[in-house]
Design a protein around this motif. Structure first.
Motif, mmCIF file in Angstrom:
data_model
loop_
_atom_site.group_PDB
_atom_site.id
_atom_site.type_symbol
_atom_site.label_atom_id
_atom_site.label_comp_id
_atom_site.label_asym_id
_atom_site.label_seq_id
_atom_site.Cartn_x
_atom_site.Cartn_y
_atom_site.Cartn_z
ATOM 1 N N TYR A 89 0.844 -1.197 0.000
ATOM 2 C CA TYR A 89 0.000 0.000 0.000
ATOM 3 C C TYR A 89 0.875 1.241 0.000
ATOM 4 N N VAL A 90 0.235 2.369 -0.275
ATOM 5 C CA VAL A 90 0.836 3.679 -0.025
ATOM 6 C C VAL A 90 -0.146 4.458 0.837
ATOM 7 N N LYS A 91 0.374 5.328 1.678
ATOM 8 C CA LYS A 91 -0.497 6.143 2.517
ATOM 9 C C LYS A 91 -0.955 7.380 1.765
ATOM 10 N N THR A 92 -2.224 7.720 1.919
ATOM 11 C CA THR A 92 -2.738 8.959 1.342
ATOM 12 C C THR A 92 -2.483 10.135 2.271
ATOM 13 N N ASP A 93 -2.247 9.841 3.542
ATOM 14 C CA ASP A 93 -1.886 10.865 4.531
ATOM 15 C C ASP A 93 -0.759 10.299 5.373
ATOM 16 N N LYS A 94 0.463 10.727 5.085
ATOM 17 C CA LYS A 94 1.629 10.145 5.742
ATOM 18 C C LYS A 94 1.733 10.505 7.218
ATOM 19 N N GLU A 95 0.953 11.482 7.662
ATOM 20 C CA GLU A 95 0.971 11.863 9.077
ATOM 21 C C GLU A 95 0.127 10.923 9.933
ATOM 22 N N GLN A 96 -0.782 10.196 9.299
ATOM 23 C CA GLN A 96 -1.670 9.300 10.037
ATOM 24 C C GLN A 96 -1.008 7.948 10.240
ATOM 25 N N LYS A 97 -1.070 7.424 11.457
ATOM 26 C CA LYS A 97 -0.476 6.131 11.777
ATOM 27 C C LYS A 97 -1.559 5.059 11.860
ATOM 28 N N LEU A 98 -1.205 3.878 11.390
ATOM 29 C CA LEU A 98 -2.151 2.773 11.462
ATOM 30 C C LEU A 98 -2.288 2.287 12.902
ATOM 31 N N PRO A 99 -3.468 1.832 13.297
ATOM 32 C CA PRO A 99 -3.647 1.271 14.643
ATOM 33 C C PRO A 99 -2.684 0.117 14.888
ATOM 34 N N LEU A 100 -2.428 -0.193 16.165
ATOM 35 C CA LEU A 100 -1.416 -1.182 16.546
ATOM 36 C C LEU A 100 -1.909 -2.619 16.343
ATOM 37 N N PHE A 101 -1.826 -3.058 15.089
ATOM 38 C CA PHE A 101 -2.165 -4.430 14.746
ATOM 39 C C PHE A 101 -1.081 -4.997 13.835
ATOM 40 N N GLY A 102 -1.074 -6.322 13.675
ATOM 41 C CA GLY A 102 -0.094 -6.979 12.819
ATOM 42 C C GLY A 102 -0.710 -7.317 11.474
ATOM 43 N N TYR A 103 -0.601 -6.423 10.518
ATOM 44 C CA TYR A 103 -1.276 -6.570 9.230
ATOM 45 C C TYR A 103 -0.513 -7.554 8.324
#
Length: 422
Positions: A89-103
């Motif tokens: 994937y690529v982030k559309t908003d690089k300031e936003q962090k994904l929740p703490l899960f193991g994707y």
């Protein structure tokens, strides 16, 4: 194999015009058929907020980002499965962090979902389907009524019923591995801590840490209720607490009192093992099992993630070696991440660490973290990437006496416990 994506409402679809890809660290890579398994029972498909999926577009003959109001999709695996890749994937908003899960990377193949994963252990005991909600509620009510003044049972009831923590649930169901948290403080500042995050971290902690110091009698009540079968395990050091060895005095008192009454079952501690003197006292009190959390056997990497306070990785190794030499069945809770754990220098260091510390078990556990934040935090790779599947094979070849699994095991029969310590 095709790209899987989600729309803005969370509905999941496959794009059969695009070939699925995956990520290893910060590299987009091809997935091979032998690296895929059917989506396991108990796994969950989730959309990755503020992302777009990356796949191979045959029409353009190149890798591309899906356009439109779509999001990448990952799988959250049940215990017993080690992920080989993360989603591309690529982030559309690089300031936003994904929740703490193991994707984990997921694809659509032969009319079904598949994931890039390796079955590392028998998932039966940690399958959420083995936890009946009605039975659990009845057992919670029963033990809360039996011990109305025990704050630990009250705390664990929230973990079991609200967070659906299987270890806490086992405490009430009185089976397998149960929990007895003891500490509200920690001697590390883990970047990905699941129970306590600074306000400016950008990570919402998925659990709430306990906020009281239990009494010895509260601990003993839970331990004696749980240790009633030969394979029962009661564990200090849960996701809802800090470092248990900071409360070594309480643990030592509780173990001694429990072992004066029964020798049934196993007493375990999940720990960072940095407080070597405290660990020695706990081991000498009658500990049976010890699982040490680590992310690396390299100082620079370890320190970047754990942010240890007044201890070093050498302290961790000393604690493990002491426990092993005293007859404790030792393991590591190895937080693994594709593109990092499988670096050549990481694998070599971990093999030597396991040999020096006399480990008996490596528990492969998928690291719950925002990938970009983690990769920015740790040292850059120095050697080749070996791949997660090959990494597991190297551990099996180079460490033939070490079990490769995913969770706490009861020691094999030939490993007699040193009862004289009690």
């Amino acid at each position: 194999m095709y790209v899987v994506y989600a729309d803005s409402d969370g509905n999941i679809y496959e794009n059969e015009a695009w070939t699925a890809l995956a990520r290893s660290g910060d590299m987009i890579v091809e997935i091979y058929e032998e690296e895929l398994i059917p989506l396991p029972e108990g796994a969950t498909l989730v959309s990755l907020p503020n992302t777009r999926p990356v796949g191979f577009d045959p029409a353009r003959g190149q890798m591309a980002v899906m356009e439109g109001d779509v999001q990448a999709v990952g799988a959250l695996l049940p215990q017993g499965y080690t992920r080989l890749y993360i989603p591309s994937y690529v982030k559309t908003d690089k300031e936003q962090k994904l929740p703490l899960f193991g994707y984990t990377a997921v694809v659509w193949k032969d009319g079904a979902f598949y994931v890039a994963a390796h079955p590392t252990d028998d998932p039966y005991k940690w399958d959420p389907l083995q936890c009946d909600s009605d039975t659990l509620r009845g057992q919670v009510d029963s033990l809360l009524a039996k011990y109305p003044e025990n704050r630990l049972y009250q705390h664990l009831s929230h973990c079991a019923l609200q967070y659906e923590c299987l270890t806490a649930s086992n405490t009430f169901l009185q089976r397998w591995e149960g929990a007895v948290p003891v500490s509200y403080s920690c001697n590390a500042g883990c970047y990905g801590c699941i129970s306590e995050q600074p306000d400016d971290s950008g990570f919402p902690a998925p659990q709430t840490r306990m906020n009281f110091k239990p009494r010895t009698d509260e601990i003993v009540e839970i331990m004696l209720e749980h240790l009633k079968s030969p394979e029962s395990i009661i564990s200090f050091g849960q996701g809802c607490e800090g470092e248990p060895s900071t409360q070594a005095k309480l643990i030592i008192e509780a173990i001694r009192e429990v072992r004066s009454k029964t020798d049934i079952g196993y007493i375990n501690i999940n720990t960072n093992a940095g407080l070597t003197d405290h660990i020695r006292g706990i081991v000498d009190a009658g500990l049976d099992l010890m699982r040490v959390s680590t992310i690396s056997a390299l100082d620079e990497h370890y320190n970047a993630y754990y942010r240890p306070r007044a201890y070093t990785l050498q302290n961790v190794e000393k604690s493990l070696r002491y426990a092993s030499e005293q007859g404790v069945y030792t393991s590591i809770n190895y937080l693994v991440f594709p593109g990092v754990t499988d670096r050549e220098e990481e694998v070599e260091a971990m093999v030597e660490f396991a040999r020096r510390s006399k480990l008996r078990l490596i528990q492969m556990r998928n690291l719950n973290i925002d990938p970009e934040s983690y990769l920015e935090l740790i040292p850059k790779a120095k050697g080749d990437l070996l791949g997660m599947k090959q990494t597991i094979e190297i551990f099996q070849q180079e460490l033939p006496d070490v079990v490769i699994g995913s969770y706490t095991h009861v020691p094999p029969a030939p490993l007699a416990r040193a009862k004289a310590r009690y």
